[in-house]
Design an enzyme around this catalytic site. Structure first.
Site, mmCIF file in Angstrom:
data_model
loop_
_atom_site.group_PDB
_atom_site.id
_atom_site.type_symbol
_atom_site.label_atom_id
_atom_site.label_comp_id
_atom_site.label_asym_id
_atom_site.label_seq_id
_atom_site.Cartn_x
_atom_site.Cartn_y
_atom_site.Cartn_z
ATOM 1 N N LEU A 276 -23.261 84.872 -7.738
ATOM 2 C CA LEU A 276 -24.025 86.038 -8.177
ATOM 3 C C LEU A 276 -24.477 85.835 -9.617
ATOM 4 C CD1 LEU A 276 -21.778 88.861 -6.655
ATOM 5 C CD2 LEU A 276 -23.541 87.447 -5.557
ATOM 6 N N ALA A 277 -25.792 85.751 -9.813
ATOM 7 C CA ALA A 277 -26.338 85.433 -11.142
ATOM 8 C C ALA A 277 -27.585 86.245 -11.446
ATOM 9 C CB ALA A 277 -26.649 83.939 -11.224
ATOM 10 N N ASP B 6 -20.965 84.193 -14.307
ATOM 11 C CA ASP B 6 -20.519 84.346 -15.693
ATOM 12 C C ASP B 6 -19.034 84.044 -15.843
ATOM 13 O OD1 ASP B 6 -19.456 86.522 -14.407
ATOM 14 O OD2 ASP B 6 -20.295 88.041 -15.759
ATOM 15 N N ASN C 247 -18.878 88.594 -20.805
ATOM 16 C CA ASN C 247 -19.822 89.710 -20.887
ATOM 17 C C ASN C 247 -20.379 89.916 -22.284
ATOM 18 O OD1 ASN C 247 -19.763 90.721 -18.139
ATOM 19 N ND2 ASN C 247 -17.633 91.262 -18.560
ATOM 20 N N ARG D 36 -31.696 58.763 -36.486
ATOM 21 C CA ARG D 36 -32.582 59.680 -35.774
ATOM 22 C C ARG D 36 -33.011 59.070 -34.434
ATOM 23 N NH1 ARG D 36 -37.046 60.979 -40.092
ATOM 24 N NH2 ARG D 36 -37.960 62.056 -38.277
ATOM 25 N N LYS E 75 -35.010 55.755 -38.357
ATOM 26 C CA LYS E 75 -35.747 56.485 -37.320
ATOM 27 C C LYS E 75 -36.647 55.524 -36.561
ATOM 28 C CE LYS E 75 -39.632 58.028 -37.690
ATOM 29 N NZ LYS E 75 -41.004 57.636 -37.175
ATOM 30 N N HIS F 25 -27.282 50.882 -48.476
ATOM 31 C CA HIS F 25 -27.200 52.211 -49.086
ATOM 32 C C HIS F 25 -28.561 52.694 -49.572
ATOM 33 C CE1 HIS F 25 -25.069 49.294 -52.036
ATOM 34 N NE2 HIS F 25 -26.361 49.010 -51.985
ATOM 35 N N ASN G 63 -44.010 54.348 -43.824
ATOM 36 C CA ASN G 63 -44.621 54.182 -42.502
ATOM 37 C C ASN G 63 -45.724 55.188 -42.186
ATOM 38 O OD1 ASN G 63 -42.746 56.269 -42.499
ATOM 39 N ND2 ASN G 63 -42.243 56.020 -40.345
#
Length: 461
Positions: free
Chosen positions: A8-9, A102, A227, A332, A350, A362, A385
């Site tokens: 039940l949703a 839930d 809830n 990234r 990245k 570093h 870049n």
């Protein structure tokens, strides 16, 4: 025996005070309803049917391919919600388990035990119950001397003797499927809320001479329904403890498991150590014999064996075997660190590949680049870049050396065994074995100190 699960949703969940529908709030990386579906799958059912209403399309998107769906047009109670699955189940032989979307903490083991108890006992209905440390607010299970369920008494309706009972209704039931839908058609809504209650089915079945029983599960915490945000945090804490304990049973060490947040789909190899205040999310995979220090955050990344991550952030990145990073560095999306490479402190990478045994020590940014093996990148190097419109790529060959403070302006190719002098700004390709120097010449001005403003009106030796 055929098995079916109805989830039940359909409720909106106003107490969550959220634009997101209640069952779509996440616990340890998965929506609550996904956790319930996963537990249901563990029973190998013939059908899983999710009853949707509010946010129907959003719930369907999340559960696509995992469930069939029934639609409850108006939220008229739990009995009406189950009846929405009538067309999919009404005439089928078998047992139907009903749960709510839930309650993310129920396990496949508990659902399997409920099915087993229901079928072995010959019940038409079996209530999943638990002993509550504090049963206030729950419906109490009243049994006869043979252990059959006579009724469920709500808090507001119970006598002192009934309210002293600590066995409570968890809101999960197993029914004979045909008898369920026959009884649902007899449920009325003559109550203060004007709703159709699933629990009324128990009384209808009992009066018809059918057996109504119960299965008492050992772990009350599984029954926690969410809830509001407080219950969401409680469910997350319980789920997190389960996840971390499972990893520990599989050979992973946690320095402080109470503060390590690990999503449910994360995989970690044995002999890996996780310090406190670490967050590992999504589909991350971590190999064996790794060390993850405090304040690290890893999202949807793949980590090999013998990797050390020190107080750093990784997102959609890859670190191969025998690599290390940190402290305070950032990988990234599409950053790939090859075997034996070293990423030091305050480095951002990245959409770049760092080759085997290459060192980026570093204070460096590497974006949109391919670096070969055995390269040294000096402190403060910037791979420039972006021209404001497009991103451009840089290639650096094997065994090259980039001096401190260099700026590499893409697009540019630096060949194998090339050398870039410190503080150079590189805008052209550098050939194999060449050294590139691109900086202004130093000029010394004799006795210029005394012409500087800071030297005026002061005695200096």
């Amino acid at each position: 025996m055929n098995k079916y699960v109805v989830i039940l949703a359909a409720g909106k969940g106003t107490r969550m005070k959220s634009k997101l529908y209640k069952v779509l709030h996440k616990v340890c990386g998965k929506t609550m309803v996904e956790h319930v579906v996963e537990a249901a799958k563990g029973t190998n059912p013939d059908k899983i049917i999710t009853v949707v209403g509010n946010g129907a399309e959003s719930v369907k998107d999340v559960l696509a391919g995992q469930s069939e769906f029934a639609f409850q047009e108006k939220q008229l109670g739990t009995g009406d919600a189950v009846l929405a699955a009538n067309d999919l189940l009404e005439n089928l032989e078998g047992s139907t388990l009903v749960a709510t979307g839930d309650t993310p903490l129920f396990t496949a083991e508990t659902f399997n035990n409920l099915f087993k108890k229901h079928e072995e006992s010959g019940n038409s209905a079996t209530v999943l119950t638990a002993k509550a440390p504090n049963p206030f607010g729950y419906g109490r299970i009243i049994r006869d001397e043979d252990g059959n369920v006579l009724r469920i008494v709500e808090q507001k309706d119970g006598t002192p003797e009934e309210l002293a009972v600590d066995e409570i209704n968890t809101g999960v039931f197993c029914f004979d499927n045909k008898e369920l839908f026959k009884a649902l058609k007899q449920v009325g809504n003559d109550n203060a809320q004007g709703e159709y209650y699933l629990t009324d089915v128990l009384e209808i079945m009992r009066k018809a001479g059918h057996k109504v029983g119960a299965y008492e599960m050992p772990d009350f915490s599984e029954s926690l329904g969410v809830n509001d945000r407080i219950a969401l945090a409680q469910a997350t804490k319980i789920m997190q403890r389960r996840i971390n304990e499972e990893h520990m049973r599989n050979g992973v060490s946690f320095i402080d498991p109470d503060t390590a947040y690990i999503d449910s789909d994360v995989k970690i190899g044995n002999d890996t150590v996780i310090e406190g205040n670490v967050v590992i999310k999504g589909k991350t995979e971590i190999g064996s014999n790794c060390y993850i220090t405090n304040s690290s955050r890893i999202i949807d990344s793949k980590i090999g064996n013998n990797v050390t991550i020190t107080s750093s952030t990784l997102q959609e990145a890859q670190m191969d075997d025998n690599t290390d990073i940190g402290p305070n560095s950032h990988l990234r999306p599409k950053a790939v660190i090859r075997k034996g490479a070293h990423i030091g402190n305050f480095v951002e990478i990245k959409k770049a590949e760092i080759g085997e045994n290459t060192k980026v020590g570093h204070l460096t940014y590497v974006g949109d680049a391919t670096l070969g093996k055995d390269i040294n990148i000096g402190c403060g190097t910037i791979f420039s870049n972006y021209d404001g419109v497009k991103k451009f790529h840089t290639n650096v060959g094997d065994h090259s050396f980039i001096g401190a403070g260099a700026t590499i302006i893409a697009p540019v190719n630096i060949a194998d065994h090339a050398f870039v002098a410190a503080d150079s700004t590189i805008t052209k390709d550098v050939e194999k074995y060449d050294m590139a120097i691109a900086r202004g010449r130093q000029t010394n001005k004799p006795d210029y100190w005394h012409k500087l403003p800071l030297a005026k009106d002061k005695e200096w030796e």
